[in-house]
Scaffold this active site. Structure first.
Site, PDB file in Angstrom:
ATOM      1  N   SER A 252       4.501  -5.716   2.164  1.00 30.30           N
ATOM      2  CA  SER A 252       3.522  -6.774   1.878  1.00 30.30           C
ATOM      3  C   SER A 252       4.185  -7.971   1.196  1.00 30.30           C
ATOM      4  CB  SER A 252       2.420  -6.227   0.980  1.00 30.30           C
ATOM      5  OG  SER A 252       1.826  -5.098   1.575  1.00 30.30           O
TER       6      SER A 252
HETATM    7  C1  LIG Z   1       1.270  -2.661   4.557  1.00 32.27           C
HETATM    8  S1  LIG Z   1       2.060  -1.139   4.896  1.00 32.27           S
HETATM    9  C2  LIG Z   1       2.419  -0.502   3.300  1.00 32.27           C
HETATM   10  C3  LIG Z   1       3.225  -1.416   2.446  1.00 32.27           C
HETATM   11  C4  LIG Z   1       3.900  -0.757   1.285  1.00 32.27           C
HETATM   12  N1  LIG Z   1       2.980  -0.194   0.327  1.00 32.27           N
HETATM   13  C5  LIG Z   1       4.859  -1.696   0.557  1.00 32.27           C
HETATM   14  O1  LIG Z   1       5.603  -1.189  -0.259  1.00 32.27           O
HETATM   15  O2  LIG Z   1       4.862  -2.905   0.803  1.00 32.27           O
HETATM   16  C6  LIG Z   1       0.710  -0.122   5.416  1.00 32.27           C
HETATM   17  C7  LIG Z   1       1.099   1.293   5.767  1.00 32.27           C
HETATM   18  O3  LIG Z   1      -0.078   2.089   5.823  1.00 32.27           O
HETATM   19  C8  LIG Z   1       0.191   3.152   6.695  1.00 32.27           C
HETATM   20  N2  LIG Z   1      -1.058   3.826   7.076  1.00 32.27           N
HETATM   21  C9  LIG Z   1      -2.000   3.391   7.950  1.00 32.27           C
HETATM   22  N3  LIG Z   1      -2.995   4.297   8.062  1.00 32.27           N
HETATM   23  C10 LIG Z   1      -2.685   5.333   7.241  1.00 32.27           C
HETATM   24  C11 LIG Z   1      -3.326   6.563   6.901  1.00 32.27           C
HETATM   25  N4  LIG Z   1      -4.488   6.908   7.466  1.00 32.27           N
HETATM   26  N5  LIG Z   1      -2.727   7.373   6.016  1.00 32.27           N
HETATM   27  C12 LIG Z   1      -1.529   7.023   5.452  1.00 32.27           C
HETATM   28  N6  LIG Z   1      -0.879   5.881   5.730  1.00 32.27           N
HETATM   29  C13 LIG Z   1      -1.443   5.027   6.599  1.00 32.27           C
HETATM   30  C14 LIG Z   1       0.931   2.489   7.846  1.00 32.27           C
HETATM   31  O4  LIG Z   1       1.713   3.431   8.581  1.00 32.27           O
HETATM   32  C15 LIG Z   1       1.766   1.448   7.117  1.00 32.27           C
HETATM   33  O5  LIG Z   1       3.095   1.885   6.948  1.00 32.27           O
END
Ligand SMILES: C[S@@+](CC[C@H](N)C(=O)[O-])C[C@H]1O[C@@H](n2cnc3c(N)ncnc32)[C@H](O)[C@@H]1O
Length: 411
Positions: free
Chosen positions: A76
């Site tokens: 992000s």
């Molecule tokens: C914006 S990224 C995370 C960014 C991260 N927290 C950072 O350090 O910047 C969003 C993540 O959510 C994960 N995601 C989406 N749906 C999910 C779910 N149902 N359970 C766990 N993770 C999920 C995606 O695979 C993706 O890697």
């Protein structure tokens, strides 16, 4: 002690510049979060990204897209990370669950909870968790637990946490998140309501009819969508059956969508409202006012390749819109003569174009008179089986696992 001045390297210089910007624009105010964002090397968690992209204050770095180009994972933007960390109020010794891994935010959290705290990060995608595990280990955050799972389910052996921080765009509040949260804990989540996403900081409140979540703050943001069992897509209504004009509904299509079939056969009615805003003014409450007041609220997108000019929005990808029976309307803007403001207008199409444009304009004028510059609506999350009479609110949005209510704070 020597007084040799060590020149910071380029990455450190850029990181400090980002943090300075976030302090200046109001996204960052806590000294602890500021120190952590100055310390943790953001670029090391996005190893293949050029430094200037890694240190763009307001842009995420996309790390995975699907075959259609839909963004699935990212690190992000610094602005979003700072804003959500401020909302989460993580303190030393806390136990934190992060949903959506990337490594970087988990490293920030690990710094904030300190050696007596605990951070668990969960991601549905093994490619993401493998990378996060490797990067966290490489940079001294081996104590962060990384789990591969759909976070809609409780994380095995987790117990209760003080903070749940969701970093993927959620349409619903999974019961597992509140079940894992200790009494009085905080849930920070980018929540989509009627197509509008806000990063909301929730605390649990003991109500007369059982506990519910109540927002402390809600800030505009954008996020990659939640995947897995709680994934939820907006439904698209193609006006006149062609993809030229698509109306997107977040909570189901109108009862009889075919009533709009003739809307584009009559001339477009255009109305200027006299409601003006400064070019840089935040209009989050204006968006919310429309989402609350108009039962048929939706957003509109125009396919640029098929565009015949039936509609003329300023932003072809995303315009605030609404439907009422056989008529639809959308917002437009134009610059005022001083070039420092924009004025809102309404375009309406359909048999009731004039009346509906007036109705939408009234919502804007009411926002200007009563809500502009004021607080955002309070967002509450109630269990899905809560009866209507126990949710006094200006609008209730039904999800699968919850009922989300929006209420303007009383003056
Ligand atoms: C914006 S990224 C995370 C960014 C991260 N927290 C950072 O350090 O910047 C969003 C993540 O959510 C994960 N995601 C989406 N749906 C999910 C779910 N149902 N359970 C766990 N993770 C999920 C995606 O695979 C993706 O890697």
């Amino acid at each position: 002690m020597t007084n040799t001045i060590v020149e910071p390297d380029e990455a450190t210089r850029l990181r400090n510049k980002v943090v300075d910007e976030l302090c200046a624009d109001g996204n960052l105010s806590s000294p602890e979060i500021e120190a952590v964002m100055r310390k943790v090397p953001r670029h090391a968690f996005i190893p293949d990204t050029p430094l200037d992209k890694a240190y763009d204050t307001y842009a995420a770095v996309i790390t995975k897209t699907d075959e259609h180009g839909v963004q699935l994972s990212s690190v992000s933007a610094p602005q979003i990370q700072a804003m959500m960390l401020e909302q989460a109020q993580v303190k030393p010794g806390m136990r934190v669950l992060e949903i959506g891994s990337g490594g970087l935010n988990a490293a920030y959290l690990a710094e904030l909870v300190g050696e007596h705290g605990e951070v668990v990060t969960v991601d549905i995608d093994p490619v993401v968790t493998d990378r996060a595990r490797r990067l966290l280990d490489e940079h001294g955050y081996g104590r962060v637990r990384v789990v591969t799972a759909d976070a809609a389910e409780p994380v095995p052996d987790l117990g209760e946490v003080d903070v749940v921080m969701v970093t993927a765009g959620a349409w619903d509040i999974s019961p597992a998140w509140t079940a894992q949260l200790r009494q009085g804990g905080r849930l920070v989540v980018p929540l989509r309501m009627r197509g509008l996403t806000r990063s909301v900081s929730f605390v649990q409140v003991a109500g007369e009819h059982g506990p519910y979540l109540e927002s402390e703050s809600g800030r505009i943001c954008g996020f990659v969508p939640m995947q897995g069992s709680t994934a939820h897509r907006e439904e698209l209504l193609l006006v006149n059956g062609t993809p030229e004009i698509g109306l997107k509904f977040d909570d189901g299509l109108p009862a009889d969508p075919h009533r709009l079939d003739n809307a584009v056969t009559t001339p477009r009615h255009e109305l200027w409202t006299g409601v003006t805003v400064r070019i840089q003014e935040l209009i989050d409450t204006l968006q919310m006012a429309m989402a609350i007041s108009l039962p048929g609220f939706c957003t509109m997108a125009v396919d640029e390749d098929l565009d015949t000019g039936l509609v003329a929005p300023v932003n072809k990808r995303f315009s605030l819109a609404a439907v009422e029976d056989d008529t639809f309307a959308y917002l437009v803007t134009r610059r005022t003569e001083d070039d420092k403001h924009i004025e809102y207008g309404v375009h309406a199409l359909g048999p009731n174009a004039e009346q509906f444009a007036d109705k939408v304009a009234d919502v804007l004028r009411d926002w200007e008179a009563n809500r502009r510059g004021g607080p955002s609506p309070v967002i509450r999350v109630h269990p899905a089986d809560t009866p209507d009479d126990q949710i006094p609110a200006d609008r209730v949005i039904d999800k699968v696992h919850s009922r989300v209510s929006l209420s303007w704070p009383s003056a």
